[in-house]
Scaffold this motif. Structure first.
Motif, PDB file in Angstrom:
ATOM      1  N   PRO A 210      76.304  71.698  32.378  1.00  0.00           N
ATOM      2  CA  PRO A 210      75.012  71.633  33.074  1.00  0.00           C
ATOM      3  C   PRO A 210      73.834  72.063  32.207  1.00  0.00           C
ATOM      4  N   GLU A 211      74.035  72.257  30.915  1.00  0.00           N
ATOM      5  CA  GLU A 211      72.946  72.744  30.064  1.00  0.00           C
ATOM      6  C   GLU A 211      71.729  71.813  30.078  1.00  0.00           C
ATOM      7  N   PRO A 212      71.877  70.470  30.022  1.00  0.00           N
ATOM      8  CA  PRO A 212      70.670  69.621  30.050  1.00  0.00           C
ATOM      9  C   PRO A 212      69.819  69.853  31.294  1.00  0.00           C
ATOM     10  N   TYR A 213      70.479  70.017  32.453  1.00  0.00           N
ATOM     11  CA  TYR A 213      69.738  70.244  33.702  1.00  0.00           C
ATOM     12  C   TYR A 213      69.011  71.581  33.655  1.00  0.00           C
ATOM     13  N   VAL A 214      69.676  72.641  33.186  1.00  0.00           N
ATOM     14  CA  VAL A 214      69.059  73.965  33.150  1.00  0.00           C
ATOM     15  C   VAL A 214      67.867  73.969  32.202  1.00  0.00           C
ATOM     16  N   LEU A 215      68.013  73.353  31.023  1.00  0.00           N
ATOM     17  CA  LEU A 215      66.898  73.312  30.069  1.00  0.00           C
ATOM     18  C   LEU A 215      65.717  72.537  30.630  1.00  0.00           C
ATOM     19  N   ARG A 216      66.000  71.444  31.350  1.00  0.00           N
ATOM     20  CA  ARG A 216      64.919  70.643  31.938  1.00  0.00           C
ATOM     21  C   ARG A 216      64.138  71.456  32.974  1.00  0.00           C
ATOM     22  N   GLU A 217      64.864  72.196  33.815  1.00  0.00           N
ATOM     23  CA  GLU A 217      64.184  72.982  34.841  1.00  0.00           C
ATOM     24  C   GLU A 217      63.423  74.153  34.221  1.00  0.00           C
ATOM     25  N   LEU A 218      63.936  74.722  33.120  1.00  0.00           N
ATOM     26  CA  LEU A 218      63.174  75.757  32.407  1.00  0.00           C
ATOM     27  C   LEU A 218      61.896  75.168  31.828  1.00  0.00           C
ATOM     28  N   GLY A 219      61.946  73.896  31.397  1.00  0.00           N
ATOM     29  CA  GLY A 219      60.740  73.232  30.926  1.00  0.00           C
ATOM     30  C   GLY A 219      59.717  73.049  32.037  1.00  0.00           C
ATOM     31  N   ASN A 228      52.705  74.913  27.637  1.00  0.00           N
ATOM     32  CA  ASN A 228      53.050  73.536  27.296  1.00  0.00           C
ATOM     33  C   ASN A 228      53.946  73.439  26.058  1.00  0.00           C
ATOM     34  N   ARG A 229      53.711  74.297  25.079  1.00  0.00           N
ATOM     35  CA  ARG A 229      54.540  74.242  23.876  1.00  0.00           C
ATOM     36  C   ARG A 229      56.002  74.542  24.220  1.00  0.00           C
ATOM     37  N   ASP A 230      56.227  75.575  25.049  1.00  0.00           N
ATOM     38  CA  ASP A 230      57.598  75.906  25.460  1.00  0.00           C
ATOM     39  C   ASP A 230      58.185  74.783  26.301  1.00  0.00           C
ATOM     40  N   ALA A 231      57.350  74.174  27.145  1.00  0.00           N
ATOM     41  CA  ALA A 231      57.844  73.094  27.991  1.00  0.00           C
ATOM     42  C   ALA A 231      58.326  71.915  27.144  1.00  0.00           C
ATOM     43  N   LEU A 232      57.532  71.521  26.116  1.00  0.00           N
ATOM     44  CA  LEU A 232      57.951  70.423  25.239  1.00  0.00           C
ATOM     45  C   LEU A 232      59.280  70.741  24.552  1.00  0.00           C
ATOM     46  N   ASN A 233      59.412  71.982  24.119  1.00  0.00           N
ATOM     47  CA  ASN A 233      60.645  72.379  23.448  1.00  0.00           C
ATOM     48  C   ASN A 233      61.855  72.265  24.387  1.00  0.00           C
ATOM     49  N   TYR A 234      61.685  72.757  25.624  1.00  0.00           N
ATOM     50  CA  TYR A 234      62.788  72.682  26.591  1.00  0.00           C
ATOM     51  C   TYR A 234      63.150  71.229  26.908  1.00  0.00           C
ATOM     52  N   GLN A 256      60.986  61.584  31.127  1.00  0.00           N
ATOM     53  CA  GLN A 256      59.917  61.437  32.128  1.00  0.00           C
ATOM     54  C   GLN A 256      58.959  62.624  32.056  1.00  0.00           C
ATOM     55  N   TYR A 257      59.522  63.852  31.983  1.00  0.00           N
ATOM     56  CA  TYR A 257      58.654  65.028  31.960  1.00  0.00           C
ATOM     57  C   TYR A 257      57.899  65.123  30.643  1.00  0.00           C
ATOM     58  N   LEU A 258      58.509  64.672  29.547  1.00  0.00           N
ATOM     59  CA  LEU A 258      57.766  64.609  28.289  1.00  0.00           C
ATOM     60  C   LEU A 258      56.586  63.650  28.417  1.00  0.00           C
ATOM     61  N   ALA A 259      56.820  62.476  29.038  1.00  0.00           N
ATOM     62  CA  ALA A 259      55.749  61.497  29.222  1.00  0.00           C
ATOM     63  C   ALA A 259      54.637  62.069  30.093  1.00  0.00           C
ATOM     64  N   GLU A 260      55.009  62.760  31.182  1.00  0.00           N
ATOM     65  CA  GLU A 260      53.992  63.335  32.072  1.00  0.00           C
ATOM     66  C   GLU A 260      53.189  64.416  31.359  1.00  0.00           C
ATOM     67  N   LEU A 261      53.875  65.239  30.529  1.00  0.00           N
ATOM     68  CA  LEU A 261      53.165  66.295  29.823  1.00  0.00           C
ATOM     69  C   LEU A 261      52.194  65.711  28.799  1.00  0.00           C
ATOM     70  N   TYR A 262      52.629  64.665  28.076  1.00  0.00           N
ATOM     71  CA  TYR A 262      51.715  64.016  27.125  1.00  0.00           C
ATOM     72  C   TYR A 262      50.577  63.315  27.855  1.00  0.00           C
TER      73      TYR A 262
END
Length: 699
Positions: A210-219, A228-234, A256-262
């Motif tokens: 489940p690591e991809p899901y946890v990292l995405r939610e931490l982002g 934002n910098r930490d979010a991009l990294n996550y 998707q979240y990378l696209a929304e952040l950019y």
């Protein structure tokens, strides 16, 4: 029962296996091999359910295939647990495709089968999936209820499926993020991340890492905090972690979240790049929610560029996906199903409450019946008790009389037994002392002649040394020649004097041994108390060394020359000193071998004498373990000892006190502090004797 399933044409099965191999997760090969080795239908059903779960984020048609196969087999063999788990996988598939009413309906069916089979893992997983449905509709209150019920079950059963535990923790954190409670979100997401890091790589269940899901939610949490910098990294780490797991859903959401952040940062090119990657992943998986969000983002991006054709294309994709997800008819169906589930839960709670009331009434009736029965039995017992009381009183009087007679006889026998034991111990002790006396008499006899010879020869040697010194002085020698000879003669004379002094000391020891052996009459005589104590101390010390060669004791002699000679029976006081020294050396040996002895502990035995007016004192002190407080008042009792029966008879101090008090008119006392020391104090009357000078003056 042998496994039987719907047969597939050979070419279709081969195509499916080769097709799913590309889309499988790391857990899939192990599960597929286990399926080929399964020997029971129930294990095949559970393995089919796990295989279905391993494809949930990579290939939906495989999810459907394995879950349906397992469901059909479970229903044929009436395996409720397997049926519930397969229904849960089918519900998950409908949820991913956006058919929320059908997903809820299947989850509720699965929940009923889980409860019927008491499958706590299955119940917790179903609660988690129902919570996800409510979360997708932003119904945070209902989502929390189901998530926390799932978490409570996992903690209750102490689940070993870390994937499921992390999923619940991450879902709770994500829901708190959506509700704007960021501190609570951080708490649960950090716990989920800690569980992921704690798990051994490669040991995940069929639900995968489940690591991809946890990292995405931490982002998402970092983005909500404007980090934002930490979010991009996550997000990037999430997409990277999804690749080994073939987790298309997590990759889609991360892009998707990378696209929304950019997009928020007005970096349109980067937003479009990641948006297209997200849409590609979503369409490949038929992930409706991801398609809706990504197509909306791309439509807005191309509209802002003025590219109407591209914007219209993505709007059409969005509309199709959104109609399947938010269809009004489906929403009504979802509300109806949810309402039916609420009513079912309320009915179950009402039935449970009525059942508890019935149990309470039955318990009350049973209690009243029990009380009535006890009352009747007590009344019957009372009647019997009254009839037997008179008989018991008569018997009691007879028993009391017999008891008094028996007690008197017992006391008489106890006294007789005690006297017998005392006599027996005295006889044993007397026999031992007699044997010791005979042994010492023999040793003294053997040593007497050599000691006398040494003394005589030492005296003759002193005379010869004196004559030799005179002869050397009479020789006509130069000073340089005479002085070395005179020095040698002087040294020889000193050696002879030392030899004679030690010979006399040996003679004193021999006389003491003969007196102790009882071969000479017990009469008082003037004895140098310091020499007597020193002689017996060395005698007992060498005996102790012979028994325990490893024992090393520091002997501290503090002898007062003013003590001088004291009128006493030498061998009696010697016996008392032997008992006291033996006890002291035994205490030091015991302390040395105790487990709590300090590393710098040094066993010390101090013997000190002192004249105090018309009395002399002899103190023997050791730094051993001391005497326990409850035993200090009994040390002078006959046959009492803190040692084992094999080591002592308990007569030593009692006899020593008799010798000092009754035989010499003195006192013997003991002072002790447990864990520190024990000191024996002998006080003897010793009037000052007139010296030669004072006698001459008197004349």
């Amino acid at each position: 029962m042998k496994f039987s399933c719907v047969a597939l044409p050979g070419f279709l099965l081969a195509f499916l296996l080769s097709y799913t191999t590309v889309a499988q997760s790391p857990q899939t090969p192990v599960l597929r091999y286990a399926l080929t080795q399964a020997t029971t239908d129930t294990s095949r059903v559970l393995l089919l359910a796990d295989l279905s779960a391993s494809f949930r984020y990579s290939r939906h048609d495989s999810v459907l295939y394995y879950a349906q196969q397992g469901l059909d087999l479970a229903r044929r063999i009436h395996f409720a647990k397997g049926e519930g788990r397969c229904l849960t996988r089918l519900a998950l598939l409908q949820s991913e495709r956006g058919n929320l009413p059908q997903a809820l309906r299947l989850n509720l069916q699965a929940l009923q089968r889980n409860e019927a089979s008491h499958d706590m893992d299955g119940i917790a997983r179903t609660f988690n999936q129902i919570g996800l449905l409510h979360q997708s509709l932003d119904d945070h209150r209902q989502a929390f209820q189901y998530y926390f019920r799932a978490l409570a079950i996992y903690r209750q059963i102490r689940t070993h499926d870390t994937s499921q535990l992390v999923s619940v923790l991450a879902n709770i954190g994500a829901t708190y993020t959506g509700a704007g409670q960021l501190d609570s979100a951080a708490y649960y997401l950090e716990k989920a991340e800690a569980e992921v890091l704690r798990e051994t790589p490669g040991r995940w269940s069929s639900w995968g890492n489940p690591e991809p899901y946890v990292l995405r939610e931490l982002g998402l949490l970092a983005a909500a905090r404007h980090q934002n910098r930490d979010a991009l990294n996550y997000y990037r780490r999430s997409a990277q972690a999804a690749m080994p797991e073939n987790d298309l859903r997590s990759a889609c959401r991360a892009y998707q979240y990378l696209a929304e952040l950019y997009e928020d940062q007005q970096q349109t090119d980067s937003s479009v790049f990641y948006g297209r990657k997200a849409l590609h992943m979503g369409q490949k998986l038929s992930y409706v929610v991801g398609i809706v969000h990504t197509s909306r983002l791309l439509a807005d991006a191309f509209a802002s560029r003025g590219q109407a054709d591209s914007a219209l294309q993505y709007l059409r994709i969005k509309q199709v996906a959104q109609d399947s997800l938010y269809n009004p008819l489906r929403l009504k169906q979802l509300d109806a199903i949810a309402l039916a589930e609420v009513q079912r839960q309320q009915k179950l709670e009402q039935e449970q409450s009525e059942y508890q009331v019935r149990l309470y009434i039955y318990a009350m009736l049973a209690g009243l019946g029990g009380l009535l029965l006890i009352t009747l039995l007590q009344a019957r017992h009372n009647r019997q008790q009254r009839r037997t009381n008179a008989q018991l009183q008569e018997l009691h009087a007879q028993v009391v009389e017999q008891k008094e007679t028996l007690v008197a006889k017992r006391d008489e026998l106890s006294h007789m037994l005690r006297d017998l034991k005392t006599t027996q111990n005295q006889l044993v002790m007397r026999d031992r002392m007699a044997s010791l006396g005979e042994l010492m008499a023999g040793v003294a006899h053997e040593l007497q002649q050599p000691a006398q010879a040494i003394d005589n020869l030492a005296g003759i040697s002193e005379q010869l040394s004196a004559e030799l010194r005179g002869a050397v002085q009479a020789l006509p020698l130069e000073k340089e020649q005479a002085e070395p000879l005179q020095d040698m003669v002087q040294s020889l004379a000193q050696y002879q004097a030392t030899l004679r002094r030690h010979g006399q000391r040996v003679g004193n020891i021999v006389r003491g041994m003969r007196e102790y052996s009882g071969k000479q009459p017990a009469m008082r005589q003037l004895i140098n108390l310091n020499e007597l104590a020193e002689n017996y101390l060395h005698l007992i010390y060498h005996d102790a060394l012979a028994k325990n060669p490893e024992m090393q004791v520091t002997l501290d002699l503090q002898l007062d020359e003013a003590v001088g000679e004291v009128l006493l029976v030498q061998h009696d006081i010697g016996r008392a000193l032997i008992n006291i020294f033996l006890n002291a050396f035994h205490a030091l040996h015991t302390r040395t071998h105790q487990p709590d002895v300090p590393a710098d502990y040094v066993p010390i035995l101090t013997v000190a004498t002192l004249r105090t007016g018309e009395e002399v004192e002899l103190r023997v002190r050791d730094n051993g373990p001391g005497i326990p407080m409850d035993a200090q008042g009994r040390v002078f009792e006959r046959f009492f000892s803190t040692k084992s029966p094999e080591q002592a008879t308990g007569l030593g101090l009692a006899l020593s006190q008799e010798i000092v008090a009754e035989g010499h008119g003195g006192t013997l006392a003991i002072e002790s502090e447990p864990g520190a020391y024990t000191e024996v104090i002998i006080r003897l009357p010793a009037p000052q004797l007139p010296t030669v000078e004072s006698a001459a003056a008197t004349v």
